[in-house]
Design a protein around this motif. Structure first.
Motif, PDB file in Angstrom:
ATOM      1  N   GLY A  57       0.674  -1.202  -0.212  1.00  0.00           N
ATOM      2  CA  GLY A  57      -0.100   0.079  -0.093  1.00  0.00           C
ATOM      3  C   GLY A  57       0.690   1.249   0.172  1.00  0.00           C
ATOM      4  O   GLY A  57       0.149   2.407  -0.201  1.00  0.00           O
ATOM      5  N   LEU A  58       2.028   1.043   0.039  1.00  0.00           N
ATOM      6  CA  LEU A  58       3.093   2.293   0.202  1.00  0.00           C
ATOM      7  C   LEU A  58       2.959   3.182  -0.819  1.00  0.00           C
ATOM      8  O   LEU A  58       2.829   4.373  -0.794  1.00  0.00           O
ATOM      9  CB  LEU A  58       4.418   1.802   0.480  1.00  0.00           C
ATOM     10  CG  LEU A  58       5.353   3.077   0.599  1.00  0.00           C
ATOM     11  CD1 LEU A  58       5.193   3.849   1.679  1.00  0.00           C
ATOM     12  CD2 LEU A  58       6.783   2.631   0.605  1.00  0.00           C
ATOM     13  N   PRO A  59       3.087   2.666  -2.294  1.00  0.00           N
ATOM     14  CA  PRO A  59       2.780   3.688  -3.485  1.00  0.00           C
ATOM     15  C   PRO A  59       1.742   4.358  -3.288  1.00  0.00           C
ATOM     16  O   PRO A  59       1.770   5.808  -3.587  1.00  0.00           O
ATOM     17  CB  PRO A  59       3.166   2.719  -4.533  1.00  0.00           C
ATOM     18  CG  PRO A  59       3.762   1.439  -4.035  1.00  0.00           C
ATOM     19  CD  PRO A  59       3.395   1.458  -2.716  1.00  0.00           C
ATOM     20  N   LEU A  60       0.647   4.067  -3.179  1.00  0.00           N
ATOM     21  CA  LEU A  60      -0.614   4.560  -3.297  1.00  0.00           C
ATOM     22  C   LEU A  60      -0.863   5.662  -2.193  1.00  0.00           C
ATOM     23  O   LEU A  60      -1.196   6.712  -2.099  1.00  0.00           O
ATOM     24  CB  LEU A  60      -1.762   3.716  -3.296  1.00  0.00           C
ATOM     25  CG  LEU A  60      -3.418   4.326  -3.231  1.00  0.00           C
ATOM     26  CD1 LEU A  60      -3.274   5.131  -4.406  1.00  0.00           C
ATOM     27  CD2 LEU A  60      -4.137   3.291  -3.473  1.00  0.00           C
ATOM     28  N   LEU A  61      -0.636   5.120  -0.633  1.00  0.00           N
ATOM     29  CA  LEU A  61      -0.784   6.221   0.322  1.00  0.00           C
ATOM     30  C   LEU A  61       0.146   7.244   0.195  1.00  0.00           C
ATOM     31  O   LEU A  61      -0.121   8.331   0.472  1.00  0.00           O
ATOM     32  CB  LEU A  61      -0.553   5.294   1.625  1.00  0.00           C
ATOM     33  CG  LEU A  61      -1.699   4.341   1.889  1.00  0.00           C
ATOM     34  CD1 LEU A  61      -1.431   3.668   3.284  1.00  0.00           C
ATOM     35  CD2 LEU A  61      -3.091   5.032   2.040  1.00  0.00           C
ATOM     36  N   SER A  62       1.407   6.945   0.067  1.00  0.00           N
ATOM     37  CA  SER A  62       2.465   7.958  -0.026  1.00  0.00           C
ATOM     38  C   SER A  62       2.118   9.148  -1.236  1.00  0.00           C
ATOM     39  O   SER A  62       2.260  10.208  -1.066  1.00  0.00           O
ATOM     40  CB  SER A  62       3.718   7.375  -0.304  1.00  0.00           C
ATOM     41  OG  SER A  62       3.954   6.920  -1.307  1.00  0.00           O
ATOM     42  N   PHE A  63       1.599   8.626  -2.413  1.00  0.00           N
ATOM     43  CA  PHE A  63       1.250   9.374  -3.384  1.00  0.00           C
ATOM     44  C   PHE A  63       0.079  10.360  -2.965  1.00  0.00           C
ATOM     45  O   PHE A  63       0.099  11.588  -3.218  1.00  0.00           O
ATOM     46  CB  PHE A  63       0.721   8.443  -4.653  1.00  0.00           C
ATOM     47  CG  PHE A  63       0.365   9.382  -5.811  1.00  0.00           C
ATOM     48  CD1 PHE A  63       1.417   9.698  -6.768  1.00  0.00           C
ATOM     49  CD2 PHE A  63      -0.975   9.840  -6.249  1.00  0.00           C
ATOM     50  CE1 PHE A  63       1.196  10.379  -7.820  1.00  0.00           C
ATOM     51  CE2 PHE A  63      -1.173  10.425  -7.233  1.00  0.00           C
ATOM     52  CZ  PHE A  63      -0.079  11.091  -8.261  1.00  0.00           C
ATOM     53  N   VAL A  64      -1.035   9.738  -2.254  1.00  0.00           N
ATOM     54  CA  VAL A  64      -2.096  10.565  -1.887  1.00  0.00           C
ATOM     55  C   VAL A  64      -1.829  11.653  -1.031  1.00  0.00           C
ATOM     56  O   VAL A  64      -2.115  12.713  -0.971  1.00  0.00           O
ATOM     57  CB  VAL A  64      -3.364   9.660  -1.310  1.00  0.00           C
ATOM     58  CG1 VAL A  64      -4.438  10.300  -0.736  1.00  0.00           C
ATOM     59  CG2 VAL A  64      -3.571   8.913  -2.484  1.00  0.00           C
TER      60      VAL A  64
END
Length: 724
Positions: free
Chosen positions: A611-618
């Motif tokens: 989930g890191l790419p999506l959460l950090s992007f948001v």
């Protein structure tokens, strides 16, 4: 969430709004009563929230199945397993190990302890303890299963603890080790870690914010006010989220609850820095504290509203995700940000007004100290400037904007290349910074039984087709063994059955993944695609990966589109919003690249949380764009007042740099608190967002956006009126 300027001339550091004729201040008696009324209202809110805030932990769900969509293959399996006889079983694996090889005395010890476990607990037939020795003679694997605890998590934990005490008693310190692993032990250990998150995170966050506020305000009293108010906001947010969960079908995890805490403290503190800085300046120009606060709210309120609105709408884009934990985080995070907004625009002003000027002691702002100094756009450019740090930074960007912009772009691009060094997907075994006993047991099994998997793959489907499905499973490439499991006979042929499969490869390896995919393909080829499903812990992780990939394709573009539309509406331009969006995406890439250089080689993490790419992007897009919003607003105001484009950009940087830098440090520090938690996924998120905020604050906003504004001049505001 961070439109947090702090300059003496920040009265209008937000989107320009037309002057509205004022009817004048309210009567003196009524305006003196207003802060008391606001305070009383918040006391009432706390009284109502108190019974519910503490219940948020009761509705948090952290099992893998709770994260998955309802239509995922492994979710279907878990649903059927719960309905089967013994569906609420707790499955353990006792692992006896000696590096030099187990002795006869070791085996007798294991037999005695296994008998003690069987005597103390009502074990299922499937869990009848049968020791399976490893080929190298170093390890005994003993499966144990019971339905005694049922679905009671406390009873599950008590069973696991009881088994651990039984097998640890009487062991000699001569090299024999025994560990309790298996799905039941892993679930108990994971739950134990999650239960400590709220308290640990809250304490660490409060301490970090307190230290930073003390250093910022240099007052023994002032820092207590925003800290107490943000605490009220966090308490209220927990109660509201509990109510939202009761009214909506949302999954609230310990991760989302922890992130909400960070958002409330980070956003709330940033908003407080903006408001207090503006209020301090107004106190030098206004004799009455009430009038000074009204002016401060007029000046900083629009910026705070725009900031919080951007973050809240960006988070709500997560509602489009398939993963339940991601979809639930959107409303949870938005509630936290809006609670911080409400507290900082109502409760904080009321408390500051009631405490008066003395709250700033020993640096009490004296009325008249700012007389003769302009406060509007354009005035900052006309009065003598001090050679501050941000003035020096702006000077270098103004002299060679093309060189600065190119160098910054090259640096961010080089950092982004580090994404190629990111480790693979994080497995359950690598999810903990301090390895619990259940994970250590899994590692021991993987080393001792390389010829077979130590974690079952479960197949469920109609009893009528169980024999055919069993035969297909046994002939599937990569399967070590397949045996009938539990069944649920029923009239009309609607019963369900279970097949337990062990792969030849270790759990969550590429080989086991191929086996799971082959099982699913084989069942579909047999015409049972809608009836038979493949699940179990490893299949759940595979389904998480697929759902996560889907969410990234949907949510990331949606966040960019929403943020871009908000920027276009606020800045009345197309070019400036595009510059800001490109900047925050570049920051995200650079921060992820730094993670690739640090996670494995420096921090020793075995993988990247899915989930890191999506959460950090948001977070970096929604939060990072706020500083850009504020800077662009300030540039626009200076341009509207008649300043040339280059002068407007440099003046905006000089006048807004100090407090925004403080706010960026506070926000980065609050996310960095996540790195103190014992979960790799939280530590990785804290690192990427914290580093990204610092890059945005001290590189992108200071140099790159300013250089772009100088280079583009009035074209920055195309097609708006300012382009002329």
């Amino acid at each position: 969430m961070r439109a947090v300027p702090a300059s003496p001339s920040v009265a209008r550091e937000s989107a320009p709004t037309p002057e509205v004729p004022s009817a004048g201040p309210p009567p003196r008696g009524r305006r003196r009563a207003l802060p008391w009324a606001v305070l009383a209202l918040w006391i009432l809110v706390l009284a109502v929230a108190a019974p519910f805030a503490g219940k948020l932990g009761d509705v948090q769900r952290d099992s893998v199945v709770d994260y998955l969509p309802a239509n995922a293959d492994s979710t279907q399996v878990a649903t059927v397993q719960q309905r089967l006889p013994g569906g609420e079983s707790t499955d353990l694996v006792l692992v006896y190990h000696r590096d030099a090889g187990l002795t006869a005395a070791d085996r007798r010890t294991a037999e005695r302890q296994i008998a003690a476990v069987a005597a103390a607990h009502r074990l299922t037939d499937r869990g009848t303890p049968v020791a399976v020795p490893s080929e190298d003679g170093t390890t005994l694997m003993v499966p144990v299963s019971t339905t005694e605890p049922g679905s009671d998590e406390d009873a599950r934990a008590a069973f696991v603890d009881g088994v651990r005490k039984t097998v640890s008693s009487g062991l000699r310190a001569d090299g024999l080790s025994v560990e309790v692993g298996g799905p039941g032990a892993l679930r108990t250990d994971t739950t134990g870690v999650f239960e400590t998150l709220d308290g640990t995170l809250m304490i660490a966050t409060v301490l970090v914010v307190a230290v930073l506020l003390i250093l910022t305000y240099r007052s023994p009293f002032l820092w207590l006010v925003p800290l107490a108010v943000v605490g009220v906001a966090a308490f209220t947010a927990r109660a509201l989220v509990y109510g939202v969960v009761q009214g909506m079908d949302l999954t609230v995890t310990s991760q989302s609850a922890g992130i909400m805490t960070v958002l409330v403290f980070g956003a709330g503190t940033d908003y407080a820095l903006l408001l207090v800085a503006r209020y301090r300046e107004e106190l030098r120009r206004t004799p009455d504290v009430y009038d000074a606060m009204r002016a401060a709210l007029r000046g900083s309120g629009p910026a705070v509203l725009a900031s919080s609105g951007t973050v809240a709408l960006g988070l709500l884009c997560l509602l489009a995700a398939d993963l339940n934990n991601m979809r639930g985080l959107g409303p949870v995070g938005a509630v936290g940000v809006l609670c911080a907004l409400a507290a900082m625009l109502t409760l904080l002003p009321a408390v500051l007004v009631l405490l008066g000027r003395r709250v700033f002691w020993p640096l009490v702002p004296a009325y008249g100290a700012d007389q003769g100094r302009g406060a509007g756009p354009g005035d900052a450019a006309r009065r003598p400037s001090r050679r501050s740090l941000f003035a020096a930074m702006g000077g270098s960007a103004g002299r060679r904007p093309a060189v600065v912009l190119a160098a910054g772009a090259v640096l961010l691009g080089a950092l982004a290349l580090g994404m190629s060094r990111l480790p693979g997907t994080l497995t359950q075994a690598d999810s903990f910074i301090d390895r619990p006993e259940s994970v250590s047991a899994m590692r021991t099994l993987a080393d001792a039984y390389p010829e077979r998997g130590s974690q079952p793959i479960a197949l469920t489907g109609p009893t009528a087709g169980a024999d055919r499905a069993l035969e297909r499973a046994r002939t599937t490439e990569g399967v070590a063994s397949a045996e009938p499991g539990r069944s649920e006979p029923s009239a009309g042929g609607t019963g369900r059955s279970e097949i337990i499969v062990f792969a030849k490869d270790a759990p969550q390896t590429a080989g086991e993944t191929r086996t799971i995919e082959a099982l699913r393909a084989g069942l579909r080829a047999g015409g049972g695609a809608d009836d038979w499903h493949v699940g179990g812990p490893s299949a759940q992780q595979l389904d998480l990966d697929r759902a996560g990939a889907h969410d990234r394709k949907i949510v990331m573009p949606l966040v960019l589109a929403v943020v871009l539309l908000i920027l276009i509406a606020l800045l009345r331009s197309l070019v400036a919003p595009l510059v800001l969006v490109v900047a925050v995406v570049a920051v995200w890439g650079a921060a992820m690249g730094l993670g690739g250089l640090v996670f494995g080689p420096v921090l020793g993490f075995g993988g990247v949380d899915r989930g890191l790419p999506l959460l950090s992007f948001v977070f970096l897009v929604a939060l990072g764009v706020d500083y850009g919003i504020f800077l662009m607003h300030r540039i626009r105001e200076e341009a509207l007042s008649g300043a040339e484009p280059a002068a407007a950009a440099l003046t905006a940087l000089r006048t807004t740099g100090g407090v925004i830098a403080s706010a960026g440090i506070v926000l980065a520090a609050t996310f960095a608190v996540l790195m103190s938690l014992p979960l790799v996924m939280m530590a990785e998120l804290g690192f990427v967002v914290g580093v990204g905020v610092l890059l945005d604050t001290f590189l992108v906003r200071t140099y790159l956006v300013t250089s772009a504004a100088v280079l583009l001049g009035r074209r920055m505001w195309w097609p708006g009126a300012l382009r002329k």
